[in-house]
Scaffold this motif. Structure first.
Motif, short mmCIF file in Angstrom:
data_model
loop_
_atom_site.label_atom_id
_atom_site.label_comp_id
_atom_site.label_asym_id
_atom_site.label_seq_id
_atom_site.Cartn_x
_atom_site.Cartn_y
_atom_site.Cartn_z
N CYS A 221 0.74 -1.46 -0.02
CA CYS A 221 0.21 0.48 -0.31
C CYS A 221 0.94 1.11 0.23
N SER A 222 0.62 2.13 -0.61
CA SER A 222 1.52 3.68 -0.65
C SER A 222 1.28 4.16 0.46
N GLN A 223 -0.13 4.31 0.97
CA GLN A 223 -0.08 4.61 2.32
C GLN A 223 1.01 3.86 3.74
N CYS A 224 0.47 2.84 4.19
CA CYS A 224 0.65 2.42 5.02
C CYS A 224 1.30 1.20 5.02
N GLN A 225 1.65 0.05 3.80
CA GLN A 225 2.81 -0.66 3.21
C GLN A 225 2.32 -1.72 3.79
N THR A 226 0.81 -2.27 3.73
CA THR A 226 0.46 -2.87 4.34
C THR A 226 0.74 -3.92 2.66
N LEU A 227 0.23 -5.29 2.37
CA LEU A 227 0.41 -5.90 1.29
C LEU A 227 -1.39 -6.12 0.80
N THR A 228 -1.35 -5.47 -0.24
CA THR A 228 -2.84 -5.41 -0.70
C THR A 228 -2.75 -4.96 -2.48
N ASP A 229 -3.76 -5.61 -3.39
CA ASP A 229 -3.95 -5.37 -4.69
C ASP A 229 -4.12 -4.68 -5.28
N VAL B 198 1.84 1.42 14.58
CA VAL B 198 3.11 0.89 14.08
C VAL B 198 3.07 -0.40 14.58
N VAL B 199 2.88 -1.96 13.32
CA VAL B 199 3.03 -2.66 13.88
C VAL B 199 4.30 -3.89 12.85
N GLU B 200 4.52 -4.68 13.16
CA GLU B 200 5.90 -5.45 12.77
C GLU B 200 5.39 -6.50 11.13
N THR B 201 4.25 -6.90 11.05
CA THR B 201 3.52 -7.47 9.86
C THR B 201 2.04 -7.02 9.10
N PRO B 202 2.08 -7.83 8.38
CA PRO B 202 0.00 -7.76 8.29
C PRO B 202 -0.16 -8.45 9.47
N ARG B 203 0.28 -9.38 8.71
CA ARG B 203 -0.36 -10.49 10.06
C ARG B 203 -0.66 -9.54 11.56
N ASP B 204 -0.28 -8.60 12.13
CA ASP B 204 -0.17 -8.01 13.09
C ASP B 204 -1.10 -6.51 12.90
N LEU B 205 -1.11 -6.57 11.85
CA LEU B 205 -2.64 -5.20 11.75
C LEU B 205 -4.29 -6.28 11.25
N ALA B 206 -3.70 -7.45 10.79
CA ALA B 206 -5.18 -8.34 11.06
C ALA B 206 -6.17 -8.71 12.67
N ALA B 207 -4.93 -8.95 13.18
CA ALA B 207 -5.18 -9.81 14.73
C ALA B 207 -5.80 -7.97 15.54
N TYR B 208 -4.74 -7.20 14.84
CA TYR B 208 -6.24 -5.98 15.85
C TYR B 208 -7.21 -6.01 15.03
N GLU B 209 -7.70 -6.09 13.59
CA GLU B 209 -8.66 -5.54 12.87
C GLU B 209 -9.41 -6.14 13.53
N LYS B 210 -9.96 -7.74 13.67
CA LYS B 210 -9.59 -8.80 14.52
C LYS B 210 -10.98 -8.22 15.31
N THR B 211 -10.09 -7.04 16.32
CA THR B 211 -10.66 -7.18 17.41
C THR B 211 -11.49 -6.29 17.43
N GLY B 212 -12.01 -5.36 16.45
CA GLY B 212 -13.53 -4.05 15.53
C GLY B 212 -12.86 -3.32 16.85
N LYS B 213 -12.25 -3.09 17.60
CA LYS B 213 -12.08 -2.60 18.83
C LYS B 213 -10.75 -0.76 17.87
N TYR B 214 -10.29 -0.87 16.82
CA TYR B 214 -9.26 0.29 16.68
C TYR B 214 -10.11 0.84 15.19
N TYR B 215 -9.81 1.87 15.63
CA TYR B 215 -10.44 3.07 14.70
C TYR B 215 -9.75 3.83 13.91
#
Length: 198
Positions: A58-66, A85-102
């Motif tokens: 991603c041109s902004q957050c650097q996660t993997l995207t199409d 700031v997270v280390e990997t896209p898997r860490d991002l996914a873990a926080y997204e699963k909580t549904g509490k970070y906006y």
């Protein structure tokens, strides 16, 4: 001595190159693929090739995207002034699963590790600092509690604090369901330091 034909042995060898896949798992995967209908194997092969060709940072957050910009960064309802700031896209996914970070994220794709020869220039810190040129309220550092994660967190903190943006670190301590007698002293001390009123 080879137990299998050349093609099967090669397939097992390729699967065993994947992280976390040992020889037995590679054999299991190879025989699973061989026993699938050709159409399903074609779909899998095509999906692998398309993902490799089309997935980018991603041109902004650097996660993997199409896409050029990932769905999280494109979401107008997200707080663009708070970056986790997270280390990997898997860490991002873990926080997204909580549904509490906006807020939004920044993926480093690694952590500083002098022992492994990984320095600040080997992870996506430059891109993070470029993002901070806009109006930012807070940077939440959510790297792992490992030595490398802590080193990275301290380094980022020292880079950002002079800019005047609030820098915070995720709490760490006793995991839910953990028995205190089995938890190391550093984790217990962090849990004590990070205590809050009930």
């Amino acid at each position: 001595m080879d137990y299998y034909s050349k093609q099967i042995s090669r397939l097992i060898e390729e699967f065993s190159r994947l992280p976390g896949i040992g020889n037995k798992s590679a054999q299991r995967l190879a025989f699973y693929i061989i026993n699938q209908p050709k159409e399903q194997v074609d779909i899998l092969a095509k999906t692998l090739i398309e993902a490799r060709e089309n997935v980018r940072y991603c041109s902004q957050c650097q996660t993997l995207t199409d896409r050029e910009i990932c769905p999280i960064c494109q979401n107008a309802e997200r707080d663009q002034s708070t970056i986790m700031v997270v280390e990997t896209p898997r860490d991002l996914a873990a926080y997204e699963k909580t549904g509490k970070y906006y807020g939004v994220y920044h993926v480093l794709h690694g952590a500083i590790s002098p022992m492994l020869g990984i320095g600040p220039g080997d992870i996506r810190l430059k891109e993070l600092m470029e993002r901070l040129q806009g109006e930012m309220k807070e940077v939440i550092i959510a790297t792992n509690s490992s030595l490398e994660g802590e080193t990275t967190a301290m380094y980022i903190s020292k880079l950002i604090k002079p800019v005047g943006i609030r820098v915070s670190r995720i709490a760490s301590g006793v995991p839910v369901g953990g028995d205190l007698e089995y938890i190391d002293e550093i984790t217990l001390l962090r849990a004590l330091d990070g205590r809050r009123d009930l």
